[in-house]
Design a protein around this motif. Structure first.
Motif, mmCIF file in Angstrom:
data_model
loop_
_atom_site.group_PDB
_atom_site.id
_atom_site.type_symbol
_atom_site.label_atom_id
_atom_site.label_comp_id
_atom_site.label_asym_id
_atom_site.label_seq_id
_atom_site.Cartn_x
_atom_site.Cartn_y
_atom_site.Cartn_z
ATOM 1 N N SER A 100 -5.932 -4.072 -1.577
ATOM 2 C CA SER A 100 -7.104 -4.720 -0.968
ATOM 3 C C SER A 100 -7.970 -3.712 -0.221
ATOM 4 O O SER A 100 -9.203 -3.782 -0.276
ATOM 5 C CB SER A 100 -6.665 -5.825 -0.009
ATOM 6 O OG SER A 100 -6.013 -6.859 -0.702
ATOM 7 N N LEU A 101 -7.329 -2.776 0.474
ATOM 8 C CA LEU A 101 -8.077 -1.734 1.188
ATOM 9 C C LEU A 101 -8.843 -0.844 0.217
ATOM 10 O O LEU A 101 -10.003 -0.503 0.457
ATOM 11 C CB LEU A 101 -7.130 -0.876 2.032
ATOM 12 C CG LEU A 101 -6.539 -1.544 3.265
ATOM 13 C CD1 LEU A 101 -5.385 -0.721 3.811
ATOM 14 C CD2 LEU A 101 -7.608 -1.754 4.326
ATOM 15 N N ARG A 102 -8.188 -0.474 -0.866
ATOM 16 C CA ARG A 102 -8.851 0.367 -1.872
ATOM 17 C C ARG A 102 -10.074 -0.330 -2.436
ATOM 18 O O ARG A 102 -11.136 0.278 -2.597
ATOM 19 C CB ARG A 102 -7.874 0.689 -3.006
ATOM 20 C CG ARG A 102 -6.818 1.687 -2.639
ATOM 21 C CD ARG A 102 -5.812 1.870 -3.760
ATOM 22 N NE ARG A 102 -4.825 2.884 -3.415
ATOM 23 C CZ ARG A 102 -3.642 2.985 -3.995
ATOM 24 N NH1 ARG A 102 -3.295 2.146 -4.961
ATOM 25 N NH2 ARG A 102 -2.802 3.925 -3.627
ATOM 26 N N GLU A 103 -9.928 -1.608 -2.732
ATOM 27 C CA GLU A 103 -11.027 -2.373 -3.329
ATOM 28 C C GLU A 103 -12.165 -2.610 -2.329
ATOM 29 O O GLU A 103 -13.337 -2.437 -2.652
ATOM 30 C CB GLU A 103 -10.498 -3.720 -3.844
ATOM 31 C CG GLU A 103 -11.531 -4.528 -4.590
ATOM 32 C CD GLU A 103 -10.924 -5.797 -5.151
ATOM 33 O OE1 GLU A 103 -11.527 -6.871 -4.938
ATOM 34 O OE2 GLU A 103 -9.857 -5.714 -5.789
ATOM 35 N N ALA A 104 -11.822 -2.986 -1.115
ATOM 36 C CA ALA A 104 -12.838 -3.357 -0.131
ATOM 37 C C ALA A 104 -13.552 -2.159 0.488
ATOM 38 O O ALA A 104 -14.737 -2.234 0.796
ATOM 39 C CB ALA A 104 -12.211 -4.208 0.975
ATOM 40 N N PHE A 105 -12.830 -1.053 0.695
ATOM 41 C CA PHE A 105 -13.402 0.063 1.450
ATOM 42 C C PHE A 105 -13.445 1.377 0.681
ATOM 43 O O PHE A 105 -13.858 2.390 1.241
ATOM 44 C CB PHE A 105 -12.623 0.272 2.754
ATOM 45 C CG PHE A 105 -12.654 -0.922 3.654
ATOM 46 C CD1 PHE A 105 -13.789 -1.233 4.383
ATOM 47 C CD2 PHE A 105 -11.552 -1.759 3.756
ATOM 48 C CE1 PHE A 105 -13.825 -2.340 5.213
ATOM 49 C CE2 PHE A 105 -11.575 -2.878 4.579
ATOM 50 C CZ PHE A 105 -12.715 -3.165 5.311
ATOM 51 N N ASP A 106 -13.009 1.373 -0.545
ATOM 52 C CA ASP A 106 -12.983 2.583 -1.369
ATOM 53 C C ASP A 106 -12.276 3.728 -0.636
ATOM 54 O O ASP A 106 -12.772 4.844 -0.554
ATOM 55 C CB ASP A 106 -14.406 2.994 -1.775
ATOM 56 C CG ASP A 106 -14.410 4.021 -2.903
ATOM 57 O OD1 ASP A 106 -13.474 4.004 -3.738
ATOM 58 O OD2 ASP A 106 -15.332 4.866 -2.936
ATOM 59 N N ILE A 107 -11.117 3.387 -0.071
ATOM 60 C CA ILE A 107 -10.275 4.379 0.589
ATOM 61 C C ILE A 107 -8.921 4.384 -0.095
ATOM 62 O O ILE A 107 -8.578 3.446 -0.821
ATOM 63 C CB ILE A 107 -10.118 4.082 2.101
ATOM 64 C CG1 ILE A 107 -9.466 2.710 2.329
ATOM 65 C CG2 ILE A 107 -11.452 4.210 2.811
ATOM 66 C CD1 ILE A 107 -9.134 2.415 3.781
ATOM 67 N N ASP A 108 -8.132 5.423 0.130
ATOM 68 C CA ASP A 108 -6.817 5.515 -0.489
ATOM 69 C C ASP A 108 -5.793 6.032 0.520
ATOM 70 O O ASP A 108 -5.298 7.147 0.399
ATOM 71 C CB ASP A 108 -6.877 6.428 -1.722
ATOM 72 C CG ASP A 108 -5.609 6.343 -2.558
ATOM 73 O OD1 ASP A 108 -4.889 5.322 -2.458
ATOM 74 O OD2 ASP A 108 -5.329 7.302 -3.286
ATOM 75 N N PRO A 109 -5.458 5.186 1.517
ATOM 76 C CA PRO A 109 -4.467 5.630 2.497
ATOM 77 C C PRO A 109 -3.060 5.663 1.882
ATOM 78 O O PRO A 109 -2.806 5.025 0.854
ATOM 79 C CB PRO A 109 -4.551 4.566 3.587
ATOM 80 C CG PRO A 109 -5.038 3.346 2.874
ATOM 81 C CD PRO A 109 -5.942 3.842 1.780
ATOM 82 N N GLU A 110 -2.172 6.394 2.508
ATOM 83 C CA GLU A 110 -0.778 6.412 2.093
ATOM 84 C C GLU A 110 -0.153 5.052 2.408
ATOM 85 O O GLU A 110 -0.491 4.425 3.422
ATOM 86 C CB GLU A 110 -0.017 7.503 2.847
ATOM 87 C CG GLU A 110 -0.475 8.907 2.539
ATOM 88 C CD GLU A 110 -0.118 9.338 1.129
ATOM 89 O OE1 GLU A 110 0.964 8.961 0.638
ATOM 90 O OE2 GLU A 110 -0.942 10.046 0.512
ATOM 91 N N ALA A 111 0.770 4.617 1.571
ATOM 92 C CA ALA A 111 1.452 3.339 1.794
ATOM 93 C C ALA A 111 2.149 3.336 3.154
ATOM 94 O O ALA A 111 2.138 2.315 3.860
ATOM 95 C CB ALA A 111 2.444 3.063 0.677
ATOM 96 N N GLU A 112 2.727 4.469 3.553
ATOM 97 C CA GLU A 112 3.415 4.540 4.846
ATOM 98 C C GLU A 112 2.431 4.359 6.003
ATOM 99 O O GLU A 112 2.777 3.763 7.024
ATOM 100 C CB GLU A 112 4.176 5.854 4.986
ATOM 101 C CG GLU A 112 5.010 5.938 6.252
ATOM 102 C CD GLU A 112 5.980 4.770 6.434
ATOM 103 O OE1 GLU A 112 6.113 4.311 7.599
ATOM 104 O OE2 GLU A 112 6.580 4.303 5.459
#
Length: 167
Positions: free
Chosen positions: A115-127
């Motif tokens: 959801s974060l990737r889709e909404a904000f075009d970011i790619d944080p680590e799962a941790e």
């Protein structure tokens, strides 16, 4: 007790991040271990913090006045439960925006990550997402439901929560 500039800055972090854990402060302060954080707290900030019933680190009211930083959470004194206002890092604020609401089905860390990737075009680590969700849980904004894997949802209606991003 007179505090050094470093101690005042770190005390401000305690006020902002409360309730928090050694690991969260250690990450903020660039320390390798929780014992380093504990030693700093005891040696430099002993009069300005305490551990609550859940062993979470909280600042005293005197600490908040001393550093003139808004606490990370604020609650309506007339109600119990979830806070009405939180100040959190940007990733936390983004999670609040995409996370399932209190009446919705809870989501896994991976689902929140997508959801974060889709909404904000970011790619944080799962941790980082997991850690942020747990931090929000400690602030009583998110609740966890243990299914096959832990899943999360907001514990409060997003319309009843003011979220601001801390520096």
């Amino acid at each position: 007790m007179t505090l050094s500039e470093e101690a005042q800055d770190r005390l401000a972090d305690v006020v902002e991040l409360q309730p928090t854990k050694n690991a969260e402060l250690g990450e903020r302060w660039g320390m390798e271990s929780g014992s380093e954080v504990h030693q700093f707290l005891e040696n430099e900030l002993g009069d300005y913090y305490f551990r609550d019933d859940n062993s979470l680190i909280r600042a005293t009211s005197e600490a908040a006045e001393l550093v003139d930083v808004e606490p990370g959470i604020e609650s309506d004194p007339d109600t119990e439960g979830a806070p009405s206002r939180i100040r959190v890092p940007e990733l936390h604020a983004q999670i609040v925006q995409v996370l399932a609401g209190p009446d919705d089905r809870s989501e896994s860390v991976v689902s929140v990550l997508h959801s974060l990737r889709e909404a904000f075009d970011i790619d944080p680590e799962a941790e980082d997402v997991r850690s942020s969700l747990q931090s929000l849980r400690r602030k009583d904004v998110v609740e966890v439901e243990y299914l096959t894997v832990p899943t999360f949802r907001l514990a409060v209606d997003p319309d009843d929560l003011e979220v601001s991003v801390s520096e």
